[in-house]
Design a protein around this motif. Structure first.
Motif, mmCIF file in Angstrom:
data_model
loop_
_atom_site.group_PDB
_atom_site.id
_atom_site.type_symbol
_atom_site.label_atom_id
_atom_site.label_comp_id
_atom_site.label_asym_id
_atom_site.label_seq_id
_atom_site.Cartn_x
_atom_site.Cartn_y
_atom_site.Cartn_z
ATOM 1 N N SER A 130 0.902 -1.326 -0.055
ATOM 2 C CA SER A 130 0.257 0.330 0.285
ATOM 3 C C SER A 130 0.945 1.303 -0.103
ATOM 4 O O SER A 130 1.910 1.297 0.426
ATOM 5 N N GLN A 131 0.311 2.364 -0.331
ATOM 6 C CA GLN A 131 0.975 3.502 -0.445
ATOM 7 C C GLN A 131 1.703 3.938 1.035
ATOM 8 O O GLN A 131 2.633 4.710 1.122
ATOM 9 N N GLY A 132 1.113 3.220 2.086
ATOM 10 C CA GLY A 132 1.653 3.581 3.423
ATOM 11 C C GLY A 132 2.351 2.351 3.968
ATOM 12 O O GLY A 132 2.867 2.437 5.373
ATOM 13 N N SER A 133 3.076 1.802 3.141
ATOM 14 C CA SER A 133 3.607 0.469 3.479
ATOM 15 C C SER A 133 5.080 0.878 4.492
ATOM 16 O O SER A 133 5.596 1.820 4.074
ATOM 17 N N GLU A 134 5.233 -0.051 5.494
ATOM 18 C CA GLU A 134 6.288 0.403 6.597
ATOM 19 C C GLU A 134 7.643 -0.120 6.224
ATOM 20 O O GLU A 134 7.687 -1.086 5.634
ATOM 21 N N LEU A 135 8.620 0.646 6.249
ATOM 22 C CA LEU A 135 9.959 0.749 6.120
ATOM 23 C C LEU A 135 10.640 0.968 7.644
ATOM 24 O O LEU A 135 10.312 1.630 8.188
ATOM 25 N N GLN A 136 11.958 0.326 7.677
ATOM 26 C CA GLN A 136 12.729 0.613 8.912
ATOM 27 C C GLN A 136 13.512 1.876 8.414
ATOM 28 O O GLN A 136 14.416 1.687 7.644
ATOM 29 N N SER A 137 13.235 2.941 8.918
ATOM 30 C CA SER A 137 13.794 4.256 8.601
ATOM 31 C C SER A 137 15.298 4.356 8.850
ATOM 32 O O SER A 137 15.868 5.019 8.059
ATOM 33 N N PHE A 138 15.900 3.983 9.873
ATOM 34 C CA PHE A 138 17.125 4.095 10.119
ATOM 35 C C PHE A 138 17.900 2.898 9.887
ATOM 36 O O PHE A 138 19.279 2.660 10.126
ATOM 37 N N GLU A 139 17.630 1.933 9.009
ATOM 38 C CA GLU A 139 18.186 0.965 8.500
ATOM 39 C C GLU A 139 18.430 1.348 6.865
ATOM 40 O O GLU A 139 17.733 2.257 6.230
ATOM 41 N N THR A 140 19.612 0.634 6.386
ATOM 42 C CA THR A 140 19.677 1.038 4.900
ATOM 43 C C THR A 140 18.824 0.429 3.745
ATOM 44 O O THR A 140 17.903 -0.507 4.350
ATOM 45 N N VAL A 141 18.782 0.991 2.546
ATOM 46 C CA VAL A 141 17.880 0.112 1.645
ATOM 47 C C VAL A 141 18.029 -1.258 1.525
ATOM 48 O O VAL A 141 17.279 -2.004 1.614
ATOM 49 N N ALA A 142 19.394 -1.600 1.508
ATOM 50 C CA ALA A 142 19.795 -3.197 1.255
ATOM 51 C C ALA A 142 19.350 -3.797 2.407
ATOM 52 O O ALA A 142 18.975 -4.844 2.402
ATOM 53 N N ASP B 66 18.056 -3.939 -8.565
ATOM 54 C CA ASP B 66 18.253 -3.699 -10.103
ATOM 55 C C ASP B 66 16.955 -3.531 -10.669
ATOM 56 O O ASP B 66 16.611 -2.456 -11.542
ATOM 57 N N ILE B 67 15.772 -4.122 -10.275
ATOM 58 C CA ILE B 67 14.594 -4.222 -10.555
ATOM 59 C C ILE B 67 13.858 -2.791 -10.490
ATOM 60 O O ILE B 67 13.175 -2.135 -10.870
ATOM 61 N N VAL B 68 14.263 -2.365 -9.182
ATOM 62 C CA VAL B 68 13.512 -0.956 -8.815
ATOM 63 C C VAL B 68 14.543 0.378 -8.980
ATOM 64 O O VAL B 68 14.282 1.265 -8.617
ATOM 65 N N GLU B 69 15.349 -0.065 -9.676
ATOM 66 C CA GLU B 69 16.609 0.905 -9.937
ATOM 67 C C GLU B 69 17.023 1.671 -9.151
ATOM 68 O O GLU B 69 17.017 2.916 -8.817
ATOM 69 N N MET B 70 17.338 1.179 -7.827
ATOM 70 C CA MET B 70 18.052 1.690 -6.428
ATOM 71 C C MET B 70 19.304 1.143 -6.153
ATOM 72 O O MET B 70 19.881 1.527 -5.094
ATOM 73 N N THR B 71 19.960 0.718 -7.013
ATOM 74 C CA THR B 71 21.413 -0.056 -6.871
ATOM 75 C C THR B 71 22.340 1.209 -6.194
ATOM 76 O O THR B 71 22.932 0.965 -5.064
ATOM 77 N N ALA B 72 22.259 2.451 -6.655
ATOM 78 C CA ALA B 72 23.117 3.575 -6.162
ATOM 79 C C ALA B 72 22.744 3.835 -4.826
ATOM 80 O O ALA B 72 23.447 4.376 -4.064
ATOM 81 N N PHE B 73 21.566 3.582 -4.130
ATOM 82 C CA PHE B 73 21.176 3.887 -2.895
ATOM 83 C C PHE B 73 21.247 2.705 -1.861
ATOM 84 O O PHE B 73 20.525 2.714 -1.080
ATOM 85 N N ALA B 74 21.983 1.534 -2.446
ATOM 86 C CA ALA B 74 21.784 0.357 -1.449
ATOM 87 C C ALA B 74 22.154 0.823 -0.042
ATOM 88 O O ALA B 74 21.574 0.063 1.188
ATOM 89 N N GLN B 75 23.302 1.341 0.080
ATOM 90 C CA GLN B 75 23.707 1.590 1.468
ATOM 91 C C GLN B 75 23.230 3.178 2.300
ATOM 92 O O GLN B 75 23.522 3.552 3.275
ATOM 93 N N THR B 76 22.230 3.760 1.491
ATOM 94 C CA THR B 76 21.788 4.995 1.962
ATOM 95 C C THR B 76 20.613 4.590 3.019
ATOM 96 O O THR B 76 19.668 3.509 2.816
ATOM 97 N N LYS B 77 20.521 5.155 4.196
ATOM 98 C CA LYS B 77 19.254 4.795 5.026
ATOM 99 C C LYS B 77 18.181 5.383 4.529
ATOM 100 O O LYS B 77 17.913 6.645 3.821
ATOM 101 N N VAL B 78 16.971 4.832 4.927
ATOM 102 C CA VAL B 78 15.646 5.089 4.293
ATOM 103 C C VAL B 78 15.191 6.392 4.745
ATOM 104 O O VAL B 78 14.701 7.205 3.919
ATOM 105 N N THR B 79 15.598 6.707 5.870
ATOM 106 C CA THR B 79 15.296 8.226 6.353
ATOM 107 C C THR B 79 15.682 9.213 5.620
ATOM 108 O O THR B 79 14.954 10.428 5.475
ATOM 109 N N ASN B 80 16.693 9.020 4.683
ATOM 110 C CA ASN B 80 17.193 9.924 3.804
ATOM 111 C C ASN B 80 16.647 10.003 2.399
ATOM 112 O O ASN B 80 17.107 10.579 1.492
ATOM 113 N N LEU B 81 15.756 9.123 1.978
ATOM 114 C CA LEU B 81 15.197 8.972 0.639
ATOM 115 C C LEU B 81 13.639 9.840 0.603
ATOM 116 O O LEU B 81 13.239 10.234 1.415
ATOM 117 N N SER B 82 13.695 10.123 -0.838
ATOM 118 C CA SER B 82 12.348 10.751 -1.151
ATOM 119 C C SER B 82 11.141 9.846 -0.918
ATOM 120 O O SER B 82 11.433 8.571 -0.754
#
Length: 322
Positions: free
Chosen positions: A83-95, A119-135
């Motif tokens: 859903s549009q409100g699906s939960e992620l762990q904000s202070f963990e990385t994308v990977a 690769d499928i979601v085109e987020m390879t460059a952000f693998a080690q970025t914490k979710v809280t820093n994403l758009s």
């Protein structure tokens, strides 16, 4: 196979779904469309087991899908709901988020699986970025990869591309539905965007006020819509009396015509006056007035306000819908 049999659901005393029935075969991609508030999102929640139905039953193969009155934790291992409100762990990385539910006993397999999904979601460059820093759009792509991680048999998608930038949306759709097709994952996508539907959905269900009013192959539904409501979900549409173009036919016959099927023909005795031209990139969407009724048509060039034009319906549209 998913079987939904005469399902009804109400919030308190307000009916939301009314006698919904349909079947989806393994590997099919189904779209659910309808006006806001028609029950699309509620239907996905019922299928996922987040809500208890008032009437009817749901089965995935031979397993009955039951709601929170029967399951402390809703959902089944074979099914995922985005859903549009699906939960992620904000202070963990994308990977880390994508691999959260993958086994740590085979680290190489886990890394390979996470990389495939990046690769499928085109987020390879952000693998080690914490979710809280994403758009917001980037978070939606991570959430999509996360629900794919354990290869569900049934995937429920609620407006999956709604927060994603237009330039990214097209390639993401292609990546996702190619992946689902390769892996024979059944999917249901609730959406208001016709581009989520036309190229990727095998069949489309149309819901109006909680009831299924159309259920057909997507191309058939678009080319031969059953009503103005159905046609309008694919964009602008005109409803015109066929007798003005074909006097030999009954005055009661109303023809549904998409803008690209309404042609400019200066030799036509049927005249309309241009109200406005809307630039669409490859063409203009022309808004005109005929017989005090707004009509829409497409034209390669900008047409000036108050210009009188002759209009005609394409022969292909008449042949399709009469």
């Amino acid at each position: 196979m998913l079987n939904v049999n005469n399902v009804s659901f109400a919030y308190d005393t307000t009916p939301i779904l009314k006698n919904i029935s349909f079947t989806i075969k393994k590997g099919q991609h189904i779209a659910v469309i309808g006006a806001s508030g028609c029950g699309k999102s509620t239907l996905l929640k019922v299928i996922y087991g987040l809500l208890d139905v008032d009437e009817g039953s749901l089965f995935w193969n031979d397993t009955q899908i039951l709601g929170p009155a029967y399951n402390l934790i809703p959902g089944e291992a074979y099914m995922k709901h985005l859903s549009q409100g699906s939960e992620l762990q904000s202070f963990e990385t994308v990977a880390e988020n994508i691999g959260q539910y993958l086994s740590n006993f085979e680290p190489d397999l886990k890394r390979g699986r996470v990389q495939e999904l990046l690769d499928i979601v085109e987020m390879t460059a952000f693998a080690q970025t914490k979710v809280t820093n994403l758009s917001g759009g980037q978070k939606q792509r991570v959430a999509l990869a996360k629900v794919l991680a354990k290869k569900p048999e049934l995937l429920l998608l609620d407006e999956p591309f709604g927060n994603i930038d237009n330039f990214r949306r097209s390639s993401l759709r292609r990546n996702l539905f190619s992946y689902l097709k390769r892996n024979k994952i059944t999917s249901i996508t609730a959406t208001h965007d016709k581009t989520d539907i036309l190229s990727f959905a095998d069949e489309t269900l149309v819901i109006q006020e909680g009831m299924i009013v159309a259920n057909a192959k997507t191309q058939e539904l678009y080319l031969q819509p059953k009503s103005y409501y159905v046609a309008s979900l694919f964009g602008e549409v005109n409803q015109l009396p066929l007798s003005i173009f074909r006097p030999d036919l009954s005055n009661e016959t109303q023809l549904l015509v998409y803008p690209h099927e309404l042609l400019i023909d200066e030799a036509s005795a049927i005249k309309a006056v241009v109200k406005k031209s809307h630039f669409q990139g490859s063409h203009y969407l022309v808004e005109a007035v005929w017989n005090e009724q707004i009509v829409f048509l497409e034209n390669k060039e900008n047409l000036s306000k108050n210009k009188e034009i002759g209009i005609q319906i394409s022969p292909e549209a008449i042949a399709l819908r009469t």
